[in-house]
Design a protein around this motif. Structure first.
Motif, PDB file in Angstrom:
ATOM      1  N   GLN A  51       0.736  -1.436  -0.036  1.00 45.35           N
ATOM      2  CA  GLN A  51      -0.057  -0.157   0.042  1.00 45.35           C
ATOM      3  C   GLN A  51       0.658   1.342   0.150  1.00 45.35           C
ATOM      4  N   SER A  52       2.073   1.171   0.375  1.00 45.79           N
ATOM      5  CA  SER A  52       2.881   2.264   0.507  1.00 45.79           C
ATOM      6  C   SER A  52       3.466   2.739  -0.779  1.00 45.79           C
ATOM      7  N   VAL A  53       3.573   1.756  -1.903  1.00 45.75           N
ATOM      8  CA  VAL A  53       4.058   1.867  -3.206  1.00 45.75           C
ATOM      9  C   VAL A  53       3.166   2.738  -4.134  1.00 45.75           C
ATOM     10  N   THR A  54       3.603   3.943  -4.647  1.00 46.32           N
ATOM     11  CA  THR A  54       2.756   4.968  -5.227  1.00 46.32           C
ATOM     12  C   THR A  54       3.043   4.729  -6.881  1.00 46.32           C
ATOM     13  N   GLN A  55       4.393   4.445  -7.101  1.00 44.08           N
ATOM     14  CA  GLN A  55       4.615   4.330  -8.659  1.00 44.08           C
ATOM     15  C   GLN A  55       5.550   3.175  -8.675  1.00 44.08           C
ATOM     16  N   ILE A  56       5.456   2.478 -10.277  1.00 47.81           N
ATOM     17  CA  ILE A  56       6.307   1.203 -10.322  1.00 47.81           C
ATOM     18  C   ILE A  56       6.807   1.711 -11.697  1.00 47.81           C
ATOM     19  N   LYS A  57       8.147   1.348 -11.816  1.00 50.78           N
ATOM     20  CA  LYS A  57       8.850   1.055 -13.288  1.00 50.78           C
ATOM     21  C   LYS A  57       9.282  -0.230 -13.438  1.00 50.78           C
ATOM     22  N   LEU A  58       9.180  -0.920 -14.430  1.00 54.95           N
ATOM     23  CA  LEU A  58       9.724  -2.239 -14.507  1.00 54.95           C
ATOM     24  C   LEU A  58      10.451  -2.417 -16.118  1.00 54.95           C
ATOM     25  N   ARG A  59      11.551  -3.257 -15.828  1.00 53.91           N
ATOM     26  CA  ARG A  59      12.059  -3.415 -17.378  1.00 53.91           C
ATOM     27  C   ARG A  59      12.405  -5.206 -17.285  1.00 53.91           C
ATOM     28  N   SER A  60      11.924  -5.718 -18.392  1.00 47.23           N
ATOM     29  CA  SER A  60      12.236  -7.133 -18.155  1.00 47.23           C
ATOM     30  C   SER A  60      13.585  -7.373 -18.940  1.00 47.23           C
ATOM     31  N   ALA A  61      14.035  -8.741 -18.959  1.00 47.10           N
ATOM     32  CA  ALA A  61      15.303  -9.013 -19.540  1.00 47.10           C
ATOM     33  C   ALA A  61      15.222  -8.750 -21.094  1.00 47.10           C
ATOM     34  N   THR A  62      14.146  -9.046 -21.505  1.00 49.63           N
ATOM     35  CA  THR A  62      14.210  -8.644 -23.096  1.00 49.63           C
ATOM     36  C   THR A  62      13.956  -7.368 -23.376  1.00 49.63           C
ATOM     37  N   GLY A  63      13.936  -6.336 -22.366  1.00 49.73           N
ATOM     38  CA  GLY A  63      13.848  -4.960 -22.647  1.00 49.73           C
ATOM     39  C   GLY A  63      12.518  -4.269 -22.687  1.00 49.73           C
ATOM     40  N   GLN A  64      11.579  -5.136 -22.394  1.00 45.80           N
ATOM     41  CA  GLN A  64      10.190  -4.695 -22.330  1.00 45.80           C
ATOM     42  C   GLN A  64       9.952  -3.765 -20.990  1.00 45.80           C
ATOM     43  N   THR A  65       9.493  -2.440 -21.249  1.00 47.86           N
ATOM     44  CA  THR A  65       9.320  -1.680 -20.178  1.00 47.86           C
ATOM     45  C   THR A  65       7.769  -1.319 -19.933  1.00 47.86           C
ATOM     46  N   PHE A  66       7.490  -1.226 -18.511  1.00 50.83           N
ATOM     47  CA  PHE A  66       6.177  -0.779 -18.083  1.00 50.83           C
ATOM     48  C   PHE A  66       6.187   0.369 -16.988  1.00 50.83           C
ATOM     49  N   GLU A  67       5.425   1.291 -16.820  1.00 55.58           N
ATOM     50  CA  GLU A  67       5.454   2.100 -15.878  1.00 55.58           C
ATOM     51  C   GLU A  67       3.788   2.256 -15.255  1.00 55.58           C
ATOM     52  N   PHE A  68       3.536   2.340 -13.973  1.00 57.42           N
ATOM     53  CA  PHE A  68       2.410   2.587 -13.284  1.00 57.42           C
ATOM     54  C   PHE A  68       2.367   3.372 -12.348  1.00 57.42           C
ATOM     55  N   GLY A  69       1.283   4.157 -12.213  1.00 56.11           N
ATOM     56  CA  GLY A  69       1.082   5.253 -11.136  1.00 56.11           C
ATOM     57  C   GLY A  69      -0.283   5.073 -10.440  1.00 56.11           C
TER      58      GLY A  69
END
Length: 339
Positions: A51-69
């Motif tokens: 619940q304390s997380v407000t934003q997420i960025k992730l990058r997979s080993a294949t280079g796929q990226t996502f961003e969430f808020g």
């Protein structure tokens, strides 16, 4: 013969007992705190509450990226597309990265700075790979702090991955975590996995009217004084509620560009007191083995499992009371006489 003086012995025994009891109490009072601290030390994410997380960025080993808020308390995908996010899948993802424990923690505290740098490179956690190549997750917390977790190389014995942790952009070069290989797999998801799959969200309690048209036959439902009826026939409120819950809970298994097959049904619900959508209309198409749905207020096409058809397409007989008393009847009872 004089009697022995037991008083000093008793005082000493009582003192030792008191000291022992105090030590025992202190040890077990601190034990939960100590265990919790040890857990945090084994957790790359520091046992942070999702619940304390407000934003997420992730990058997979294949280079796929996502961003969430977060927007108004709900998760939203910001990249690569702007879409409502699947809160359950995203929460599961955060729980893994923010709370799960590592299998092992390697301490580099005793190593020289040069040796640490050498080991980090051997683990695949040098600066270049961490920042530009490795699979990684960046978590932003409510207070603006950031935690970044970067996956390095696989352990020589297999089944484990080296993982480095950064706080506020600075690498913790004194500890390296060994985590299960499944951590890497949790990053290999597509847009469909992370996006919200709901056809629409509404509360069935807000519905006052509904209609269903199948094969040229139209069923019109209306609620008056908490009692549902259709064409003058009283209906079972529980069965109508279940039908409306099915519509409100529809989940897509795909998002094709256009519906397939022929039109087989139209459904509408009226929600005059709802904060946003007051009327929602659905058009249902069928091409085995799927149903395809479009709805008012959205340009998307939702592909559904055909198994939902029996729960969507109802007749008056399906919704008529099957019990002597329905829950609607029970709620209106003010007096009962038994003889």
């Amino acid at each position: 013969m004089s009697q022995p003086n037991w008083k000093p012995t008793l005082i000493l025994s009582a003192t030792l007992f008191g000291v022992g009891l105090g030590a025992y109490w202190l040890e077990f009072k601190r034990k939960p705190e100590t265990e919790q601290a040890e857990k945090r030390g084994r957790s790359p994410g520091g046992q942070k509450d999702s619940q304390s997380v407000t934003q997420i960025k992730l990058r997979s080993a294949t280079g796929q990226t996502f961003e969430f808020g977060k927007s108004n308390g709900s998760w939203v995908m910001l990249a690569p597309q702007k879409l409502p996010a699947d809160s359950l899948n995203l929460t599961d993802f955060i729980d893994r990265w923010a709370t799960q424990e590592a299998q092992e923690v390697l301490s580099l505290k005793e190593e020289t700075p040069e040796k640490r740098k050498e080991l980090l490179k051997a683990y695949g956690l040098d600066d270049e790979r961490r920042t530009t190549k490795n699979a990684r997750v960046d978590l932003t917390l409510g207070e603006g702090k950031t935690i970044s977790l970067s996956i390095g190389d696989e352990h020589p014995l297999g089944g484990k991955l080296f993982l480095g942790v950064e706080a506020q952009g600075k690498l913790n070069d004194e500890s390296v975590f060994l985590v299960d290989s499944a951590w890497n797999e949790s990053l290999n998801h597509d847009v469909f996995y992370f996006r919200d799959k709901s056809v629409v969200n509404f509360d069935r309690v807000d519905v006052t009217e509904a209609s269903l048209e199948v094969a040229g036959k139209k069923l019109s439902l209306k609620k008056s004084d908490a009692q549902w009826s259709a064409n003058g026939i009283a209906l079972d409120g529980d069965l109508v509620g279940t039908w409306l819950a099915t519509i409100a809970g529809l989940k897509a298994k795909g998002f094709p560009t256009k519906p397939q097959g022929g039109r087989v049904a139209k459904i509408s619900v009226e929600l005059p007191n709802a904060p946003e959508l007051k009327r929602i209309e659905f058009t249902v198409y069928e091409k085995s083995p799927s149903l395809f749905v479009t709805r008012s207020g959205s340009a998307e096409v939702f592909e559904l499992d055909a198994g939902i058809k029996a729960q969507l397409f109802k007749s008056v007989n399906d919704l008529r009371p099957k019990k002597l008393l329905t829950s609607d009847d029970k709620s209106r009872i003010t007096r009962a006489v038994f003889s």
